[in-house]
Design a protein around this motif. Structure first.
Motif, PDB file in Angstrom:
ATOM      1  N   MET A   1       0.630  -1.312   0.015  1.00 36.29           N
ATOM      2  CA  MET A   1      -0.013   0.008  -0.121  1.00 36.29           C
ATOM      3  C   MET A   1       0.825   1.410   0.082  1.00 36.29           C
ATOM      4  O   MET A   1       0.625   2.104  -0.727  1.00 36.29           O
TER       5      MET A   1
ATOM      6  N   SER B   1       1.318   4.272  -3.058  1.00 37.82           N
ATOM      7  CA  SER B   1       1.007   5.696  -3.159  1.00 37.82           C
ATOM      8  C   SER B   1       2.393   6.438  -3.159  1.00 37.82           C
ATOM      9  O   SER B   1       2.382   7.385  -3.756  1.00 37.82           O
TER      10      SER B   1
ATOM     11  N   ASN C   1      -0.381   9.023  -8.646  1.00 42.54           N
ATOM     12  CA  ASN C   1      -1.493   9.520  -9.299  1.00 42.54           C
ATOM     13  C   ASN C   1      -1.208   8.981 -10.820  1.00 42.54           C
ATOM     14  O   ASN C   1      -1.984   9.334 -11.806  1.00 42.54           O
TER      15      ASN C   1
ATOM     16  N   GLN D   1      -5.234   3.715  -9.599  1.00 37.54           N
ATOM     17  CA  GLN D   1      -6.211   2.434  -9.368  1.00 37.54           C
ATOM     18  C   GLN D   1      -5.154   1.513  -8.485  1.00 37.54           C
ATOM     19  O   GLN D   1      -5.516   0.613  -7.883  1.00 37.54           O
TER      20      GLN D   1
ATOM     21  N   LEU E   1      -3.457   2.025  -5.716  1.00 36.00           N
ATOM     22  CA  LEU E   1      -3.724   2.306  -4.459  1.00 36.00           C
ATOM     23  C   LEU E   1      -4.996   1.347  -4.065  1.00 36.00           C
ATOM     24  O   LEU E   1      -4.912   0.795  -2.993  1.00 36.00           O
ATOM     25  N   GLN E   2      -6.038   1.403  -4.997  1.00 31.01           N
ATOM     26  CA  GLN E   2      -7.105   0.831  -4.623  1.00 31.01           C
ATOM     27  C   GLN E   2      -6.887  -0.940  -4.847  1.00 31.01           C
ATOM     28  O   GLN E   2      -7.410  -1.419  -3.728  1.00 31.01           O
ATOM     29  N   VAL E   3      -6.106  -1.266  -5.478  1.00 29.87           N
ATOM     30  CA  VAL E   3      -5.590  -2.697  -5.825  1.00 29.87           C
ATOM     31  C   VAL E   3      -4.975  -3.087  -4.506  1.00 29.87           C
ATOM     32  O   VAL E   3      -5.187  -3.961  -3.993  1.00 29.87           O
TER      33      VAL E   3
ATOM     34  N   VAL F   1      -5.095  -1.619  -1.377  1.00 31.04           N
ATOM     35  CA  VAL F   1      -5.761  -1.467  -0.268  1.00 31.04           C
ATOM     36  C   VAL F   1      -6.899  -2.719  -0.372  1.00 31.04           C
ATOM     37  O   VAL F   1      -7.052  -3.383   0.868  1.00 31.04           O
ATOM     38  N   ASN F   2      -7.535  -3.178  -1.348  1.00 30.22           N
ATOM     39  CA  ASN F   2      -8.327  -4.280  -1.293  1.00 30.22           C
ATOM     40  C   ASN F   2      -7.441  -5.575  -1.126  1.00 30.22           C
ATOM     41  O   ASN F   2      -8.245  -6.409  -0.536  1.00 30.22           O
TER      42      ASN F   2
END
Length: 448
Positions: free
Chosen positions: A299, A303, A308, A312, A314-316, A318-319
């Motif tokens: 994570m 970041s 940026n 996506q 960071l979303q991957v 975190v999930n």
């Protein structure tokens, strides 16, 4: 030494493990570690001249830390004492110190104290040694498998030379294997054993630079393999593979290898090498590293190093962190591999971390600059009388949902912290921000 003492010592040597019997007695017998004990190196010269000062040896098991201490014991004219931090207490150290004081005072003879596994001493025990190391009562030799900068008191570190021992090269291990098999005095030569070239190469590779691991396998092979029709014990590839079983993963979750491996994992993701990232992930998982710890590092990397350029990522990450907590091992390794590979393959930008670092430095340098009055909170009674919120322009009622106004403190007008990289999605951010900057420029021109 009387006859019984001699017989007892001789039997102990004969019954001791092969790795102990084969331990070098002089510097010239030491194999490997030429980066610290080559003939042109400081440590070699200090040992040969018997001018050694306090040192700490650190490195993986089987690389020669205790061996070097024994060589020093055989070379020095000083009194040599050895204790193991896993079993020794303060009383043991007090006895050594008292004897050292007497020897130094009456005969001018120094005492070298070898502390094996010195990282096992707590802070108080390490502190006890400090004044005696400092005043020269003791010359300390510490040995540890952990990074001393993490595990040994800073005061002892500052008074000692630190030498890192590396895993032995395969050629060095091959030499030790052949010595062990054919040496008749200290090795297994009396057993009339022979080792195949393939077996030697296999063992040298799988030992991972650990001489003790290789010698233990040789000893086990010789002692458990029946003689062939020619009267010899044949150490074939099959025999040696059974003796060594598999390569041991060197990984202590609180030690130096832990930090090295997680560092390599992160740098591989940052460096866009998914193969290396997955390899180091596998190494950590094999060694039993916490899946939640690994997920946190992914994570952070998503970041810090992707940002940026690919939001996506960071979303991957975190999930993936949520998933591994819910499903556990062994399936969690698939989720972690997916996340690590995604982050490694994503376009990279460190613009976010650079932005916050610059902003933090700016805050530290400029102090508590006032917020422009039109941005201040206006939701309480009397705020307007103080001028708070007066003149604020609500962006969403303007074309393109943007209106130019002052957001930074006036003292920082024109400062830039976030600089998008021309990577991935940040290219679109750059295009959008160009429009914003043009509008800002027009506003400043109007105000002048």
């Amino acid at each position: 030494m009387d006859l019984f003492s001699y017989m007892r010592e001789t039997k102990m040597k004969q019954d001791s493990p092969l790795a102990a019997r084969m331990r070098p007695r002089t510097l010239d017998e030491v194999v490997g570690q030429q980066h610290i004990i080559g003939k042109d190196k400081l440590l070699y010269r200090a040992i040969q001249a018997d001018k050694l000062r306090s040192v700490i040896f650190f490195g993986p098991p089987g690389t020669g830390k205790t061996t070097l201490a024994k060589v020093i014991a055989n070379t020095t004219k000083s009194e040599f004492k050895q204790i193991n931090a896993t079993v020794a207490g303060k009383k043991d150290m007090e006895e050594v110190v008292e004897n050292a004081k007497n020897l130094l005072g009456m005969y001018g003879k120094k005492t070298i104290l070898f502390v094996d596994e010195i990282h096992r001493f707590n802070k108080a025990q390490q502190d006890y040694l400090l004044p005696f190391v400092e005043d020269g009562t003791l010359v300390l030799i510490g040995a540890t498998t952990e990074n001393p900068y993490f595990e040994v008191n800073g005061a002892l570190i500052s008074r000692s030379a630190i030498f890192e021992l590396k895993p032995l090269e395969e050629a060095d291990v091959r030499l030790l294997i052949e010595r062990a098999v054919y040496d008749e005095e200290r090795g297994m030569g009396a057993y009339n054993a022979v080792i195949d070239e393939q077996a030697t190469a296999f063992l040298a590779e799988l030992s991972g630079g650990d001489a003790r691991c290789a010698l233990n396998a040789v000893e086990l092979g010789v002692m458990t393999t029946p003689r062939a029709e020619d009267g010899k014990i044949h150490l074939s590839l099959e025999v040696i593979s059974e003796c060594i079983q598999k390569k041991v993963i060197r990984y202590d979750k609180t030690g130096n290898n832990h930090y090295d491996t997680i560092s390599a994992f992160i740098k591989s993701m940052r460096g866009s090498d998914p193969d290396a990232a997955v390899y180091y992930l596998a190494k950590m998982l094999t060694a039993g590293e916490s899946v939640t710890f690994i997920a946190r590092r992914i994570m952070i990397c998503a970041s810090e190093d992707v940002g940026n350029a690919d939001p996506q990522a960071l979303q991957v990450a975190v999930n993936a962190s949520l998933a591994v907590e819910r499903i556990g091992m062994p399936e969690a390794q698939i989720v972690l591999a997916q996340a690590a590979a995604y982050v490694a393959c994503a376009p990279k930008s460190n613009a976010a971390v650079c932005a916050i670092e610059e902003a933090m430095e700016c805050v530290a340098r400029t102090g508590d600059l006032p917020v422009p009055s039109h941005l201040q909170d206006a939701h309480y009674k009397g705020a307007a009388k103080l001028g708070h919120g007066v003149g604020y322009q609500y962006s969403h009622v303007y074309p393109n949902h943007y209106v130019s106004q002052q957001y930074l403190p006036y003292e920082l007008t024109g400062s830039v912290f976030y600089r998008p990289a021309e990577q991935g999605y940040e290219k679109k951010i750059i295009e959008h921000m160009k429009f914003i900057k043009e509008e800002e420029k027009k506003r400043l021109e109007r105000e002048q």
